[in-house]
Design a protein around this motif. Structure first.
Motif, short mmCIF file in Angstrom:
data_model
loop_
_atom_site.label_atom_id
_atom_site.label_comp_id
_atom_site.label_asym_id
_atom_site.label_seq_id
_atom_site.Cartn_x
_atom_site.Cartn_y
_atom_site.Cartn_z
N HIS A 437 2.29 4.95 111.67
CA HIS A 437 2.58 3.65 112.27
C HIS A 437 3.86 3.73 113.09
O HIS A 437 4.85 4.31 112.65
N PRO A 438 3.90 3.10 114.26
CA PRO A 438 5.20 2.85 114.87
C PRO A 438 5.97 1.86 114.00
O PRO A 438 5.37 1.09 113.23
N GLY A 439 7.27 1.87 114.10
CA GLY A 439 8.09 1.08 113.18
C GLY A 439 7.75 -0.39 113.13
O GLY A 439 7.76 -1.01 112.06
N PHE A 440 7.40 -0.98 114.29
CA PHE A 440 7.18 -2.43 114.31
C PHE A 440 5.91 -2.83 113.57
O PHE A 440 5.73 -4.01 113.25
N LEU A 441 5.02 -1.89 113.29
CA LEU A 441 3.80 -2.21 112.53
C LEU A 441 3.89 -1.83 111.06
O LEU A 441 3.03 -2.21 110.27
N LEU A 442 4.93 -1.09 110.71
CA LEU A 442 4.97 -0.48 109.38
C LEU A 442 5.07 -1.53 108.27
O LEU A 442 4.30 -1.50 107.31
N GLU A 443 5.99 -2.47 108.40
CA GLU A 443 6.19 -3.42 107.30
C GLU A 443 4.99 -4.35 107.14
O GLU A 443 4.58 -4.67 106.02
N GLN A 444 4.42 -4.82 108.24
CA GLN A 444 3.28 -5.72 108.14
C GLN A 444 2.11 -5.07 107.41
O GLN A 444 1.52 -5.66 106.51
N ASP A 445 1.80 -3.84 107.80
CA ASP A 445 0.66 -3.17 107.18
C ASP A 445 0.98 -2.78 105.74
O ASP A 445 0.10 -2.78 104.88
N ALA A 446 2.25 -2.46 105.47
CA ALA A 446 2.65 -2.19 104.09
C ALA A 446 2.42 -3.42 103.23
O ALA A 446 1.89 -3.33 102.12
N HIS A 447 2.82 -4.58 103.73
CA HIS A 447 2.65 -5.80 102.94
C HIS A 447 1.17 -6.08 102.67
O HIS A 447 0.78 -6.41 101.54
N ARG A 448 0.35 -5.96 103.69
CA ARG A 448 -1.08 -6.26 103.50
C ARG A 448 -1.72 -5.27 102.52
O ARG A 448 -2.53 -5.68 101.67
#
Length: 580
Positions: A437-448
């Motif tokens: 993941h690029p950084g800006f997508l990492l946290e969102q996908d981690a949460h889901r």
């Protein structure tokens, strides 16, 4: 009288004097729904952490939340690194081993790095939300989470700290003789320009088949069969160490920790990547030994990459009969919800929708331990523009780099004097783009993904004693009946567990009364009972299915103040006491 205006003026005055209080600091943040507010441990989830970085954050979590988080090492890696595991539960409500458990791990493969951050996010989220969120409080009262962000720490650091491509190394650092010339490793990957990435090499040639796209000089276009290009493709960045005309034909050794598990294991000539015998690798062996010592583990989640998939077993068609219809119904119910929680991810079966896997972790957890287990393949191109991106390949990668990562994902073509090929140009996509993941997508996908995993953990069994009734039989005898109800989707014993008697039965015990006989009620309407003649006060129940109950019955000759307890390895404990 104190007014809002006065409070505001006092606050402004305090700021102007340089006086900052804790309250002032907290007022600088506005709480976002569904995420920890002003956490004790502040972790950025828009970046990747080395093994040491993961461990440092795990230590901080354990130190900040000692009542709900314990850190331990469960074994050593091949190179001697500790395999660190966080146990997360509300310890004030009982021992972790007395609660249904959820195992979470990541990064079994060297280049499949996100599992480390996703697992760490799960530990951080549960601990930081615990103080304020009633759902998390009840969850950790009932359940325990065992979280191991990386089960392959050596290879994780190798991927980060050594030159690699996005797809290699898969696992380890063994050098091989892939070209059969008797010399191992002479054609390994060489980071010629020293940027930490193994990209591509091209060279100008009068017989080349490629030109650079006039609209975008990063792209190479193959010319038609009747035309001549400007560049020839030399392959990945590296050297031809043995003079056979092939670059990088001796790469990093291939062994696969996800072919090392002791269920339907096959040797290397059948399943490439297997080693000498099941659990050759100390990392997997450490996980296996921990799980065997924790029979309370009822669910498991392993994080891989890439492709945006929620996978269940079996890994091979030969093993299809292992997964009973009733268990598949549970798998389907949880994973179908997962498709809602994680847009762009698809629920699939390994051997049907991908390829055959023998000796995989997924099948070992279910086949040997009866644990409902998923393996999520993280990252899907859908996340870039929220549309199906299949079939667009590198064109979309260039678009993503242009519009979303501002050119940061590509090493622009630049000349280099190669020791064998003369002037070449080196360039291409970096190792941290594509699968990662690029950084800006990492946290969102981690949460889901963690939300899906929490949903899975929530649906491990939860037992309660209900509908307790007494009936006077005369002659000083009375009948006591009780229903042991499972409030969640998952049974206390998977079908695989029942078939091979993997785990002990569930025990329902009546204390405080003299028990004459004990029964499992098979059909109350027709008075169909199965008597347990030995130790009738402690009734063995084979299984408590999800979202339903099992009824038990005792005949007692004395005792007016009694209690009923339930003890299940994967279902935890429950109790009921007669009120005086």
């Amino acid at each position: 009288m104190i007014t809002k205006k006065l409070i505001l003026s006092l606050a402004v005055g305090a700021l102007s004097l340089g006086s900052y209080t804790t309250a002032d600091a907290q007022e600088k943040f506005f709480r976002a729904v569904g995420t920890p507010h002003n956490p004790k441990v502040d972790i950025a989830f828009n970046r990747y952490y080395t093994y040491e970085g993961l461990v440092d954050n795990m230590k901080k979590i354990a130190a900040a939340h000692p009542d709900i988080a314990k850190l331990e090492t469960i074994g050593k890696s091949f190179e001697g690194r500790d395999i660190m595991t966080l146990t997360i539960t509300d310890f004030s409500t009982g021992k972790d081993t007395d609660k249904p458990g959820m195992w979470i791990d990541g990064n079994i493969h060297s280049n499949e790095i996100q599992g480390g951050e996703f697992s760490l996010y799960g530990a951080w989220y549960l601990t930081e939300m615990f103080a304020d969120n009633e759902f998390v409080q009840q969850l950790l009262k009932d359940k325990v989470f065992y979280i191991t962000p990386t089960i392959n720490p050596d290879a994780r650091n190798d991927f980060f700290l050594e030159p690699n491509t996005a797809n290699s190394p898969r696992s380890g650092m063994i050098t091989l003789d892939n070209d059969g010339d008797g010399i191992a490793g002479e054609d390994g990957m060489d980071d010629l320009d020293g940027d930490g990435h193994i990209t591509m090499m091209i060279r100008k040639s009068p017989t080349g088949r490629y030109i650079k796209d006039p609209q975008d000089g990063r792209k190479l276009i193959m010319v038609g069969a009747d035309k001549v290009g400007e560049y020839e493709m030399l392959g990945q960045e590296g050297t031809d160490g043995d003079g056979d005309g092939r670059v990088n034909d001796d790469g990093v050794g291939y062994y696969d920790p996800n072919r090392d598990w002791g269920w339907n294991w096959q040797p290397d000539y059948i399943q490439r990547g297997a080693m000498r015998y099941p659990f050759t690798l100390p990392e997997n062996r450490s996980v296996m030994e921990f799980v065997m010592k924790h029979p309370n583990i009822a669910g498991a989640q392993s994080f891989h990459n890439s492709g945006g998939m929620i996978l269940r077993g079996p890994g091979a068609e030969e093993d299809a009969g292992t997964y009973n219809r009733e268990d598949i119904r549970i798998y389907d119910a949880i994973a179908n919800k997962g498709e809602e929680i994680i847009p762009g991810y698809r629920y699939l079966t390994v051997y049907k929708d991908m390829y055959s896997v023998f000796g995989g972790e997924l099948d070992w957890f279910y086949g040997v331990r009866g644990v409902f287990t998923y393996s999520n393949e993280l990252m899907t191109p859908y996340l870039y523009f929220h549309k199906d991106s299949q079939g667009r390949g590198q064109d979309e990668m260039f678009k993503v780099d242009e519009l979303l990562t501002m050119g940061d994902a590509f090493v622009n073509w630049h000349e280099f004097e190669h020791p064998q090929f003369g002037t070449v140009e080196i360039g291409g996509f970096k190792k941290n783009f594509g699968r990662a993941h690029p950084g800006f997508l990492l946290e969102q996908d981690a949460h889901r993904n963690i939300a899906f995993t929490i949903y899975h953990g929530y649906h491990t069994p939860k037992l309660s004693v209900m509908d307790v009734k007494e009936e006077d039989l005369g002659g000083g005898l009375k009948a006591i009946t009780a229903t042991i109800f499972n409030e969640r989707l998952m049974p206390t014993h998977a079908s695989q567990d029942l078939k091979y008697k993997i785990e002990r039965p569930d025990y329902v015990t009546l204390s405080g009364a003299k028990v004459v006989a004990g029964f499992v009620v098979e059909d109350e309407d027709f008075n169909k009972l199965t008597e347990q003649k030995l130790t009738p006060e402690k009734i063995s129940v084979a299984n408590v299915p999800g979202m339903t109950g099992v009824k038990v019955k005792w005949i007692v000759s004395s005792g007016s103040n009694y209690s009923i307890t339930v003890d299940s390895a994967k279902g935890g404990k429950a109790s009921w006491k007669k009120e005086k």
